[in-house]
Design a protein around this motif. Structure first.
Motif, PDB file in Angstrom:
ATOM      1  N   ALA A  22      14.205 -12.050  -5.221  1.00 44.14           N
ATOM      2  CA  ALA A  22      13.468 -10.984  -4.547  1.00 44.14           C
ATOM      3  C   ALA A  22      12.936  -9.976  -5.553  1.00 44.14           C
ATOM      4  O   ALA A  22      11.794  -9.501  -5.435  1.00 44.14           O
ATOM      5  CB  ALA A  22      14.361 -10.293  -3.520  1.00 44.14           C
ATOM      6  N   ARG A  23      13.735  -9.646  -6.565  1.00 43.24           N
ATOM      7  CA  ARG A  23      13.280  -8.709  -7.596  1.00 43.24           C
ATOM      8  C   ARG A  23      12.097  -9.287  -8.375  1.00 43.24           C
ATOM      9  O   ARG A  23      11.121  -8.590  -8.663  1.00 43.24           O
ATOM     10  CB  ARG A  23      14.427  -8.364  -8.547  1.00 43.24           C
ATOM     11  CG  ARG A  23      15.480  -7.445  -7.941  1.00 43.24           C
ATOM     12  CD  ARG A  23      16.402  -6.910  -9.015  1.00 43.24           C
ATOM     13  NE  ARG A  23      17.237  -7.960  -9.568  1.00 43.24           N
ATOM     14  CZ  ARG A  23      18.439  -8.301  -9.093  1.00 43.24           C
ATOM     15  NH1 ARG A  23      18.919  -7.680  -8.021  1.00 43.24           N
ATOM     16  NH2 ARG A  23      19.147  -9.252  -9.664  1.00 43.24           N
ATOM     17  N   ALA A  24      12.205 -10.567  -8.705  1.00 43.55           N
ATOM     18  CA  ALA A  24      11.118 -11.197  -9.445  1.00 43.55           C
ATOM     19  C   ALA A  24       9.844 -11.264  -8.602  1.00 43.55           C
ATOM     20  O   ALA A  24       8.745 -11.004  -9.096  1.00 43.55           O
ATOM     21  CB  ALA A  24      11.537 -12.598  -9.882  1.00 43.55           C
ATOM     22  N   GLY A  63      21.653 -14.867  -6.233  1.00 47.98           N
ATOM     23  CA  GLY A  63      20.440 -15.607  -6.563  1.00 47.98           C
ATOM     24  C   GLY A  63      19.240 -15.153  -5.754  1.00 47.98           C
ATOM     25  O   GLY A  63      18.137 -14.981  -6.296  1.00 47.98           O
ATOM     26  N   LEU A  64      19.424 -14.933  -4.454  1.00 42.87           N
ATOM     27  CA  LEU A  64      18.328 -14.465  -3.621  1.00 42.87           C
ATOM     28  C   LEU A  64      17.877 -13.067  -4.034  1.00 42.87           C
ATOM     29  O   LEU A  64      16.685 -12.758  -4.005  1.00 42.87           O
ATOM     30  CB  LEU A  64      18.749 -14.475  -2.151  1.00 42.87           C
ATOM     31  CG  LEU A  64      18.909 -15.849  -1.499  1.00 42.87           C
ATOM     32  CD1 LEU A  64      19.422 -15.704  -0.077  1.00 42.87           C
ATOM     33  CD2 LEU A  64      17.591 -16.620  -1.509  1.00 42.87           C
ATOM     34  N   ALA A  65      18.837 -12.212  -4.401  1.00 44.09           N
ATOM     35  CA  ALA A  65      18.484 -10.865  -4.852  1.00 44.09           C
ATOM     36  C   ALA A  65      17.656 -10.919  -6.125  1.00 44.09           C
ATOM     37  O   ALA A  65      16.673 -10.173  -6.279  1.00 44.09           O
ATOM     38  CB  ALA A  65      19.748 -10.040  -5.074  1.00 44.09           C
ATOM     39  N   GLN A  66      18.028 -11.816  -7.046  1.00 49.03           N
ATOM     40  CA  GLN A  66      17.270 -11.942  -8.286  1.00 49.03           C
ATOM     41  C   GLN A  66      15.868 -12.475  -8.003  1.00 49.03           C
ATOM     42  O   GLN A  66      14.875 -12.005  -8.593  1.00 49.03           O
ATOM     43  CB  GLN A  66      17.997 -12.867  -9.258  1.00 49.03           C
ATOM     44  CG  GLN A  66      17.319 -12.983 -10.621  1.00 49.03           C
ATOM     45  CD  GLN A  66      18.135 -13.789 -11.612  1.00 49.03           C
ATOM     46  OE1 GLN A  66      19.259 -14.185 -11.324  1.00 49.03           O
ATOM     47  NE2 GLN A  66      17.591 -14.029 -12.783  1.00 49.03           N
ATOM     48  N   GLU A  87       8.985  -9.273  -6.148  1.00 49.63           N
ATOM     49  CA  GLU A  87       8.439  -7.927  -6.005  1.00 49.63           C
ATOM     50  C   GLU A  87       7.686  -7.517  -7.260  1.00 49.63           C
ATOM     51  O   GLU A  87       6.596  -6.924  -7.191  1.00 49.63           O
ATOM     52  CB  GLU A  87       9.571  -6.939  -5.730  1.00 49.63           C
ATOM     53  CG  GLU A  87       9.137  -5.489  -5.606  1.00 49.63           C
ATOM     54  CD  GLU A  87       8.319  -5.226  -4.355  1.00 49.63           C
ATOM     55  OE1 GLU A  87       7.658  -4.179  -4.298  1.00 49.63           O
ATOM     56  OE2 GLU A  87       8.333  -6.082  -3.441  1.00 49.63           O
ATOM     57  N   ALA A  88       8.236  -7.849  -8.427  1.00 47.18           N
ATOM     58  CA  ALA A  88       7.573  -7.503  -9.678  1.00 47.18           C
ATOM     59  C   ALA A  88       6.238  -8.229  -9.807  1.00 47.18           C
ATOM     60  O   ALA A  88       5.225  -7.650 -10.216  1.00 47.18           O
ATOM     61  CB  ALA A  88       8.478  -7.842 -10.862  1.00 47.18           C
ATOM     62  N   VAL A  89       6.223  -9.512  -9.445  1.00 43.31           N
ATOM     63  CA  VAL A  89       4.979 -10.282  -9.520  1.00 43.31           C
ATOM     64  C   VAL A  89       3.966  -9.764  -8.511  1.00 43.31           C
ATOM     65  O   VAL A  89       2.771  -9.640  -8.806  1.00 43.31           O
ATOM     66  CB  VAL A  89       5.264 -11.778  -9.275  1.00 43.31           C
ATOM     67  CG1 VAL A  89       3.962 -12.549  -9.121  1.00 43.31           C
ATOM     68  CG2 VAL A  89       6.084 -12.353 -10.419  1.00 43.31           C
ATOM     69  N   ARG A  90       4.438  -9.452  -7.304  1.00 40.72           N
ATOM     70  CA  ARG A  90       3.538  -8.961  -6.252  1.00 40.72           C
ATOM     71  C   ARG A  90       2.819  -7.684  -6.707  1.00 40.72           C
ATOM     72  O   ARG A  90       1.615  -7.537  -6.525  1.00 40.72           O
ATOM     73  CB  ARG A  90       4.327  -8.708  -4.976  1.00 40.72           C
ATOM     74  CG  ARG A  90       3.473  -8.286  -3.788  1.00 40.72           C
ATOM     75  CD  ARG A  90       4.321  -8.070  -2.553  1.00 40.72           C
ATOM     76  NE  ARG A  90       4.933  -9.304  -2.093  1.00 40.72           N
ATOM     77  CZ  ARG A  90       6.238  -9.548  -2.137  1.00 40.72           C
ATOM     78  NH1 ARG A  90       7.069  -8.646  -2.642  1.00 40.72           N
ATOM     79  NH2 ARG A  90       6.724 -10.688  -1.705  1.00 40.72           N
ATOM     80  N   GLN A  91       3.581  -6.762  -7.283  1.00 39.32           N
ATOM     81  CA  GLN A  91       2.969  -5.520  -7.731  1.00 39.32           C
ATOM     82  C   GLN A  91       2.033  -5.743  -8.917  1.00 39.32           C
ATOM     83  O   GLN A  91       0.977  -5.115  -9.014  1.00 39.32           O
ATOM     84  CB  GLN A  91       4.052  -4.508  -8.092  1.00 39.32           C
ATOM     85  CG  GLN A  91       4.868  -4.022  -6.911  1.00 39.32           C
ATOM     86  CD  GLN A  91       5.874  -2.957  -7.305  1.00 39.32           C
ATOM     87  OE1 GLN A  91       5.898  -2.501  -8.442  1.00 39.32           O
ATOM     88  NE2 GLN A  91       6.717  -2.566  -6.371  1.00 39.32           N
ATOM     89  N   GLN A  92       2.414  -6.655  -9.813  1.00 42.83           N
ATOM     90  CA  GLN A  92       1.600  -6.905 -10.993  1.00 42.83           C
ATOM     91  C   GLN A  92       0.296  -7.606 -10.630  1.00 42.83           C
ATOM     92  O   GLN A  92      -0.780  -7.244 -11.126  1.00 42.83           O
ATOM     93  CB  GLN A  92       2.383  -7.750 -11.994  1.00 42.83           C
ATOM     94  CG  GLN A  92       1.591  -8.095 -13.254  1.00 42.83           C
ATOM     95  CD  GLN A  92       2.410  -8.915 -14.228  1.00 42.83           C
ATOM     96  OE1 GLN A  92       3.617  -9.024 -14.096  1.00 42.83           O
ATOM     97  NE2 GLN A  92       1.757  -9.501 -15.209  1.00 42.83           N
ATOM     98  N   GLY A  96      15.833  -1.213  -8.648  1.00 43.21           N
ATOM     99  CA  GLY A  96      14.913  -1.017  -9.753  1.00 43.21           C
ATOM    100  C   GLY A  96      13.448  -1.033  -9.381  1.00 43.21           C
ATOM    101  O   GLY A  96      12.595  -0.767 -10.230  1.00 43.21           O
ATOM    102  N   SER A  97      13.132  -1.352  -8.128  1.00 45.83           N
ATOM    103  CA  SER A  97      11.733  -1.402  -7.699  1.00 45.83           C
ATOM    104  C   SER A  97      11.209   0.002  -7.435  1.00 45.83           C
ATOM    105  O   SER A  97      11.969   0.962  -7.282  1.00 45.83           O
ATOM    106  CB  SER A  97      11.591  -2.247  -6.432  1.00 45.83           C
ATOM    107  OG  SER A  97      12.239  -1.605  -5.341  1.00 45.83           O
TER     108      SER A  97
END
Length: 319
Positions: A97-99, A92-95, A101-106, A303-304
């Protein structure tokens, strides 16, 4: 009958309603302690105290109604219940973190920053950078020249450094390749700077002008200690008569290519010049005990862009 249906409906409402959960902060502390099998190491990673980790784990255990760790000889080990919880919390924490990171970059639109030692940046990374851009044209990465301690506060995401300084306890370190050193010179000056030795080998000629740099002043002396098969020529820490001292390491390599003397060249940084015929390494290369490493403050999210760049760097180093 009506009364029974209402009772069943009420029971169903209780079953599907929101369940009590330990706090996310406490679960994060539990995940770190379980993954590292140490409350102290978890405290270091999360920048908390040992007591804060212990209280968080105890709160999770009280909330769930049972112990999650076995404590033996000042170490902690997950029991069956702990392993069951860890699998879910870690995923859950990994998921999340991925979300994030995606929002941060976007949202931020900030390019990823890669810091690299100047000579490595100019002589190794930049000549290969077109390959990364061709593979990932949709991503933007800024390259920053820097040596020594990494200024993480400036937004650096990844850094390539040689392990010749202390980079701190909380830095993630991935070894890339060993540093291998050897004398290099212009091909036309080979006979002037080297002499034939036994069994058809070459030896550094006494009095050959050596090229030094202020950024790695001990390179020649370090090579002498790691190349015991070479005859005892006067290679000293302090430059001798006829030697040339330059400000930066890459300048000594440029001077060697210009025929001004013999430089101490890392294989990683001179392999392209050797392939192009601008330099030769008549004595080969030997490990000097150091290595290049990839540094970061956080684990790579699968995937980042950070993970793609790190994997590409590792592949290039292995070639």
């Amino acid at each position: 009958m009506i009364s029974q249906e209402n009772s069943e409906s009420s029971s169903q409402k209780v079953m599907v309603g929101p369940q009590r959960m330990p706090s996310l902060v406490a679960l994060r502390c539990f995940e770190a302690a379980a993954r590292l099998e140490s409350f102290s190491r978890a405290a270091d990673e999360l920048h908390l105290t040992h007591g804060a980790i212990s209280r968080a784990v105890r709160a999770v255990e009280q909330e769930l109604g049972g112990a999650l760790f076995e404590r033996r000889n000042r170490r902690v080990f997950l029991n069956d219940a702990g392993r069951l919880l860890f699998d879910g919390v870690h995923a859950g924490l990994a998921q999340m973190a991925r979300a994030a990171e995606a929002v941060r970059q976007q949202v931020a639109g900030r390019p990823l920053l890669l810091s690299c030692e100047p000579t490595l940046l100019m002589r190794w990374l930049i000549p290969r950078w077109g390959d990364f851009q061709a593979r990932y044209p949709q991503h933007t990465v800024h390259l920053v020249a820097g040596g020594g301690a990494v200024e993480w506060g400036r937004g650096i995401d990844l850094a390539i450094r040689r392990n010749d300084f202390d980079w701190g306890r909380n830095v993630r370190v991935q070894p890339l390749c060993a540093e291998r050193m050897g004398p290099v010179c212009q091909p036309d000056r080979l006979a002037q700077f080297f002499v034939s030795g036994g069994h058809g080998s070459l030896e550094l000629r006494g009095g050959a002008p050596l090229l030094h740099s202020r950024t790695r002043p001990g390179a020649w002396a370090d090579w002498r200690r790691t190349a015991p098969d070479q005859p005892p020529v006067p290679v000293q820490q302090v430059p001798g008569t006829g030697d040339l001292v330059l400000e930066h390491f890459y300048l000594s390599l440029q001077a060697a290519a210009a025929g001004l003397g013999v430089a101490m060249g890392p294989k990683l940084l001179v392999q392209d010049d050797i392939a192009a015929g601008r330099l030769v390494a008549p004595l080969g290369f030997v490990p000097d005990g150091s290595q290049y490493c990839l540094l970061s403050l956080q684990d790579e999210v699968a995937g980042s862009l950070k993970q793609l760049l790190a994997e590409w760097i590792r592949q290039q180093m292995e070639r």
